[in-house]
Every structure is written in C-alpha cells, then in structure tokens.
Design a protein around this motif. Structure first.
Motif, PDB file in Angstrom:
ATOM      1  N   GLY A 226     -45.040  44.511  37.048  1.00 34.47           N
ATOM      2  CA  GLY A 226     -43.762  43.618  36.963  1.00 34.47           C
ATOM      3  C   GLY A 226     -43.928  42.761  38.130  1.00 34.47           C
ATOM      4  O   GLY A 226     -44.535  42.510  39.154  1.00 34.47           O
ATOM      5  N   SER A 228     -41.092  42.343  40.029  1.00 40.97           N
ATOM      6  CA  SER A 228     -40.192  43.125  41.036  1.00 40.97           C
ATOM      7  C   SER A 228     -41.002  44.076  41.808  1.00 40.97           C
ATOM      8  O   SER A 228     -41.636  44.995  41.540  1.00 40.97           O
ATOM      9  CB  SER A 228     -38.993  43.773  40.576  1.00 40.97           C
ATOM     10  N   ASN A 231     -39.420  47.773  40.928  1.00 41.34           N
ATOM     11  CA  ASN A 231     -39.322  48.251  39.664  1.00 41.34           C
ATOM     12  C   ASN A 231     -39.664  49.578  39.219  1.00 41.34           C
ATOM     13  O   ASN A 231     -40.762  50.240  39.645  1.00 41.34           O
ATOM     14  CB  ASN A 231     -40.647  47.349  38.751  1.00 41.34           C
ATOM     15  N   GLU A 234     -42.626  50.731  37.501  1.00 39.89           N
ATOM     16  CA  GLU A 234     -44.085  50.080  37.784  1.00 39.89           C
ATOM     17  C   GLU A 234     -45.216  51.099  37.702  1.00 39.89           C
ATOM     18  O   GLU A 234     -45.009  52.181  37.929  1.00 39.89           O
ATOM     19  CB  GLU A 234     -44.068  49.797  39.123  1.00 39.89           C
TER      20      GLU A 234
END
Length: 379
Positions: A226, A228, A231, A234
């Motif tokens: 991702g 971010s 996340n 992830e």
C-alpha cells in the motif's frame, strides 16, 4: 500362540487403530475439510507427506528442514526453497500491472494463477508428493468414508466419482482453509503497535522508519503493497517479479545433482510469459511477514541468516570491499546467477547502511512475526 493367530491379532489391532484414526466428525464446512486434507499424508504416493510437511504450521507455514524440501520418496530434493503459505491467500492472480510489470500468482515464478491451482500442484509433482495423476489422488480420497461423506455434503452429489471434478473439489477445499485467519492473523508486534497496544523499542522504531523511508533504503520499493506506512493489512510485498542478483546455491546443487551451469530462469519459465528473455532470473517478491522465523532465504535458500540478507542488499550501495563480504562464507558475495536483467536501479537506490542501521532493519523485520511464532525468535 500360533504364528497365524499372531498375524491375525496384529492385523486386527492395525485395523482398530486405523478405524480410530478416522473416527472423526465429518467436516461440515469447506474450511474444515480443507484443514483435514492439508494434514493428510495419504495424499502422497508413499503416505508420508502432506501439504503441512513442507508448509509446517509450527514454523510459519514454511519448511524448516533445509534449503529445499525432500520429496515423499525420501530422496528427491528440489532446486527451490518452499515459500511460506502464510498470507499466500492474499496474493493477487497472476497479471500484468499498469506499469507493464508481471505480478501475483503462486510459486516463485507465479505459474499458478490462483491458490487452488497451487494446491493442486504438489500432489502430482514427482519430486514432491509423487501421485501418478488426479485419478490416483481421488482414489485415495474414496478410501476414506469421512471424505466420502464430507465431499457428498459440501459439493454436488457424486463429485468423487469423477477424477477431474473430485480433484478440483479437493483443491477448492484446501484453498478455503488457506484463506482462514489461521494463515493470516495480522497479530504481530508490528500489528499490535499500529493498534496502540504495544511500543516498539528504539532500535525497532529506527528500523521501521528506515524501512518505509523513500530516501535512506530501498526496502519498500518492492516490499510495500500500500501507499500508507500504517496500512493495517500490509503484506510487505508488491507481488512483483525482480532479479535481485541472487547467486546460485552451490551447496543445494551438490545435494540435488543439478549442474551449476543450469540457470533457474525464474519468471521466464512461466507459461504465460512465453520464455521472454527479459524475465530471466526474476522471482516473485515474497512477503516479509514471519521472515525472521522462516529461514533459509531467497528462492534457492542460499542464505541462512536474516542479517546476511540485509547485507546482501547493502553490497550494491557501497564500494567498500569489506561491506561486500558474505558473513556466512567469509568471502565476497558471488556474482548474480543472471546478470542481464539485474534490477540495478532498485538495488542501488539509497545510500549504504552502517551496522547500526542494518541491525535496526533486522530488529524491525522481527516485529513482523505472528504472535504464535514469537517464541521462535528466541532460538
């Protein structure tokens, strides 16, 4: 007691024991059926190997026995390390990205588009579970009354009467089990940190910052899914394929008899890629979840220690010959098995790391260990 009587008594005891082993509740969900199949050694030719043999649930669903798994015949050794089955269900189908890169699929070369396709591979692989064909596997299923009842209840009637449909149903059930939370709990220290339940140590937090840095490391170029850095789902892989310069594992090939001049073409062997020379030596980026407890590393198991892996990456960013030494051998890292497609841009991104930062990254990677495997970190 006469020999015949003794033989009959032994046969009776064996029969009683076998009956007891299979006197289990009939699985009433696809996931429960898949779990039973996942651990069933009877689906291999010599009845010694199950899915769990090479994807051991006690060791991150990887194989702790060595660089490559030993087959059901007790002799065959492959040329690739068994990847962890943990979080594998989150792998996208094999596809080409908007940037024109190949991504997804199961196995190191992505040749199984779906999880079901992967589940159907090992039973028929002569170097793994060694069954002759789908009919032979379905015949084994039909030996077991519990399977007969479960398949009849969960699929269309008579599913085990046809080898093709019976085999497909088996792979569907195994994949359903692999999609459960057992394989992807998201409960590591890192996950608990994101939820505000624990704090990271200073070293772990430095490693986290370095890992997600766009300036100081190249980790997240391939090991971040991702956008971010926080996340909660992830998986620490882009699922893309890259040639990162992994050398041949000469020790493994001394065991399995594969000649050193034979190059593992990786992604180029995937039928969907049609032997594209630009894909030679590329392998799928694995998840880093549970990486600290699923050694050895790389597609061929060439490295034993996680710190060695970080140092291997670091060698591309430093001209210092002392920083290009493989600590496991005491000599420089060997040349890439395939040099023409080396991911030079990605590998040389960012400055060289000193020992403090190498150790910090290793410390962070250890926080990606699922809670059930955290005791293994002490080993």
């Amino acid at each position: 007691m006469r020999p015949i009587a003794i033989s009959l008594a032994i046969a009776f005891l064996v029969a009683v024991r076998a009956a007891a082993e299979f006197a289990q509740p009939v699985p009433d969900t696809l996931e429960a059926l898949g779990e039973r199949l996942f651990f069933d050694v009877n689906l291999s030719v010599n009845r010694t190997q199950s899915c769990a043999t090479c994807h051991d649930p006690e060791y991150g669903f990887a194989d702790p026995r060595g660089m490559a798994s030993i087959g059901d015949d007790g002799e065959s050794i492959g040329d690739r390390n068994a990847p962890s089955a943990a979080y594998a269900a989150l792998t996208p189908v094999f596809h080409k990205t908007a940037e024109g890169l190949w991504a997804g699929g199961q196995f190191w070369d992505g040749r199984a588009p779906l999880l079901e396709d992967q589940a159907g591979g090992p039973p028929l692989n002569p170097m793994e579970m060694g069954m002759a064909d789908a009919a032979a596997v379905v015949a084994r299923l039909n030996e077991d009354v519990t399977y007969q009842q479960a398949f009849e209840a969960l699929f269309d009637g008579g599913v085990l009467a046809d080898p093709a449909t019976g085999y497909a149903a088996m792979t569907q059930a195994i994949a359903a089990f692999e999609r459960t939370e057992v394989f992807a709990p998201f409960d590591s220290k890192y996950d608990r940190f994101l939820r505000g339940e624990v704090d990271l140590t200073r070293e772990e937090d430095l490693g986290r910052v370095l890992f997600f840095s766009q300036q100081f490391t190249n980790c997240n170029l391939c090991h971040q899914l991702g956008q971010s850095a926080i996340n909660p789902k992830e998986t620490f892989t882009s699922y893309e394929f890259h040639n990162i310069g992994v050398p041949e594992n000469t020790a493994l090939r001394a065991l399995n008899g594969v000649e050193l001049c034979v190059i593992d073409e990786g992604l180029a062997t995937n039928p969907d890629v049609e032997g594209d020379p630009n894909q030679r030596g590329k392998f799928k980026t694995p998840t880093l979840r549970n990486v600290a407890v699923t050694a050895p590393y790389m597609h061929n198991g060439v490295f034993e220690d996680l710190r060695t892996v970080v140092l291997f990456y670091n060698q591309f960013n430093t001209p210092n010959p002392k920083r290009q030494i493989n600590p496991e051998t005491g000599v420089p890292f060997r040349a890439p098995a395939v040099s023409a497609t080396l991911a030079t841009e990605e590998l040389t991104h960012g400055p060289a790391l000193d020992d403090q930062r190498v150790d910090a990254i290793v410390a962070f990677l250890k926080t990606l260990t699922d809670a059930r495997y955290e005791p293994l970190l002490e080993d």
